[in-house]
Design a protein around this motif. Structure first.
Motif, mmCIF file in Angstrom:
data_model
loop_
_atom_site.group_PDB
_atom_site.id
_atom_site.type_symbol
_atom_site.label_atom_id
_atom_site.label_comp_id
_atom_site.label_asym_id
_atom_site.label_seq_id
_atom_site.Cartn_x
_atom_site.Cartn_y
_atom_site.Cartn_z
ATOM 1 N N THR A 21 0.833 -1.204 0.000
ATOM 2 C CA THR A 21 0.000 0.000 0.000
ATOM 3 C C THR A 21 0.866 1.251 0.000
ATOM 4 O OG1 THR A 21 -1.782 -1.133 1.180
ATOM 5 C CG2 THR A 21 -1.789 1.265 1.237
ATOM 6 N N ALA A 22 1.894 1.265 0.859
ATOM 7 C CA ALA A 22 2.797 2.415 0.911
ATOM 8 C C ALA A 22 3.521 2.603 -0.416
ATOM 9 C CB ALA A 22 3.805 2.223 2.049
ATOM 10 N N ALA A 23 3.955 1.506 -1.031
ATOM 11 C CA ALA A 23 4.659 1.605 -2.311
ATOM 12 C C ALA A 23 3.752 2.174 -3.395
ATOM 13 C CB ALA A 23 5.189 0.229 -2.718
ATOM 14 N N PHE A 24 2.514 1.707 -3.438
ATOM 15 C CA PHE A 24 1.588 2.185 -4.469
ATOM 16 C C PHE A 24 1.234 3.654 -4.276
ATOM 17 C CE2 PHE A 24 0.475 -2.301 -5.526
ATOM 18 C CZ PHE A 24 0.640 -2.193 -6.901
ATOM 19 N N LEU A 28 2.065 6.559 -6.926
ATOM 20 C CA LEU A 28 0.999 7.356 -7.525
ATOM 21 C C LEU A 28 1.190 8.846 -7.259
ATOM 22 C CD1 LEU A 28 -2.107 5.128 -6.679
ATOM 23 C CD2 LEU A 28 -1.202 5.621 -8.957
ATOM 24 N N VAL A 29 1.576 9.185 -6.037
ATOM 25 C CA VAL A 29 1.775 10.595 -5.695
ATOM 26 C C VAL A 29 2.909 11.202 -6.520
ATOM 27 C CG1 VAL A 29 2.569 12.150 -3.869
ATOM 28 C CG2 VAL A 29 0.794 10.464 -3.382
ATOM 29 N N ALA A 74 -4.902 2.868 -4.052
ATOM 30 C CA ALA A 74 -3.663 2.206 -3.662
ATOM 31 C C ALA A 74 -3.951 0.988 -2.792
ATOM 32 C CB ALA A 74 -2.757 3.191 -2.909
ATOM 33 N N VAL A 75 -4.943 1.104 -1.902
ATOM 34 C CA VAL A 75 -5.314 -0.041 -1.065
ATOM 35 C C VAL A 75 -5.861 -1.175 -1.923
ATOM 36 C CG1 VAL A 75 -6.878 -0.807 0.766
ATOM 37 C CG2 VAL A 75 -5.727 1.399 0.960
#
Length: 362
Positions: A21-24, A28-29, A74-75
């Motif tokens: 989740t953190a990676a995605f 994306l940001v 992202a989740v």
């Protein structure tokens, strides 16, 4: 019957999910903010005195909005990748062979998603609302320096029955309220019959006393003038002096008292109520993603249908976002009740996810 038959497995799957989740969301940001900055940098630098510092200011204000918008996506992507990886490596088969049910496999991910939802809620209410307000004011000023971050002012429009009121300026409160540049669209059965224009208006017992009045008769196409006129209506002064609200600028604990004030002033509050409830249901949608993406976790990887299952999970997740935005729009139009607009998609897809999981795995 234990919720977590194995703490080791629970922590293992939850950690995989959180890392992805953190990676995605970071990916994306970075990508979306880079593209957004390319489109806005010219406008920012066109303002006199702006330079690199203002570009970073824009980034600091825009990034919270991107996180708020794309964290549920992202989740969802992290859910699909995590569950597909577990399936591909036959770890799901091992878990089920050890007596762990499908719900017990998904529960650590849902608990992690609940923690993400809680953090997202606090982040939205404490940071995103302020960043959105500041950025809106800055953009309205064409990226020139502003002395105070205040919400953009809008003209005063008020509805009383079938009639529509517009005032160019509003001063005073309650009985001392004075309207400047008043225009009243007098309607009967939603049909415009006349337009009443006045230089000034003040409240009286039966409605409003207007000064220097011009009356346009729609049917005859004529204009009549009067020095003064008493216009009977249910519109009260507080409807003009109560500020127009934008829920994006207010935290939930600030919005609820404002809704009560708007209701006391006789203004419609259904849109605000829907927005207030969506401030809870929006972040909470992260909890649904493991359930909707669960179809990617089960079924034999050797069957060759793992990709199809992942696509189905992605379809269910994106269908939820479409339904959520559609119902919120219907709530803004007043077509559905506020609670239904905010919570119906969440409850519907919760039932859909549970039905699919129980029907196929339990």
């Amino acid at each position: 019957m234990r919720l977590f038959p194995s703490r080791t497995i629970a922590w293992y799957t939850a950690k995989m999910f959180l890392i992805r989740t953190a990676a995605f969301i970071i990916g994306l940001v970075v990508i979306l903010e880079s593209l957004d900055l390319l489109g806005e940098s010219g406008k920012i630098l066109a303002a006199a005195g702006n330079g690199e510092a203002e570009l970073w200011t824009y980034v600091s204000l825009r990034v919270p909005q991107i996180i708020q918008l794309f964290l549920p996506f992202a989740v969802l992507l992290a859910t699909l990748v995590t569950l597909a990886t577990l399936n591909q490596n036959s770890e799901v088969v091992i878990f089920k062979g050890a007596g762990i049910s499908a719900h017990q496999i998904l529960l650590p991910l849902m608990m992690a998603a609940l923690a993400i939802a809680a953090v997202n809620f606090v982040f939205n209410e404490r940071i995103v609302t302020r960043a959105t307000q500041t950025l809106k004011v800055w953009q309205a000023n064409e990226y020139r320096k502003v002395t105070e971050a205040t919400p953009p002012k809008t003209a005063s429009w008020v509805r009383g029955g079938n009639d529509l009121f517009h005032a160019d300026s509003v001063t005073g409160i309650d009985s001392t309220t004075r309207l400047g540049g008043v225009t009243i669209y007098d309607r009967v059965d939603n049909r415009l019959t006349r337009i009443v224009m006045a230089d000034e208006g003040r409240p009286i017992a039966s409605g409003w006393e207007l000064r220097n009045v011009r009356i346009f008769d729609v049917a005859r196409g004529t204009v009549a003038t009067q020095p003064s006129m008493a216009f009977a209506t249910s519109v009260i002064p507080r409807q003009f002096t109560t500020a127009t609200l934008d829920p994006a600028y207010l935290s939930l604990w600030e919005l609820w008292p404002q809704i009560a004030e708007q209701r006391a002033a006789g203004k419609p509050v259904d849109t605000l109520i829907a927005a207030a409830h969506h401030k809870i249901s929006g972040p909470l949608s992260a909890v649904l993603m493991p359930l909707l993406g669960a179809v990617a976790a089960f079924g034999l990887a050797r069957s060759g249908k793992l990709f199809v299952r992942a696509v189905i999970g992605m379809f269910l997740g994106f269908a939820f976002f479409v339904a959520d935005n559609f119902m919120l729009a219907m709530g803004n139009f007043g077509s559905v009740p506020p609670l239904m607009a905010a919570w119906a998609p969440f409850l519907l897809f919760l039932l859909i996810g549970e039905a699919v999981l129980i029907r196929t795995e339990e």
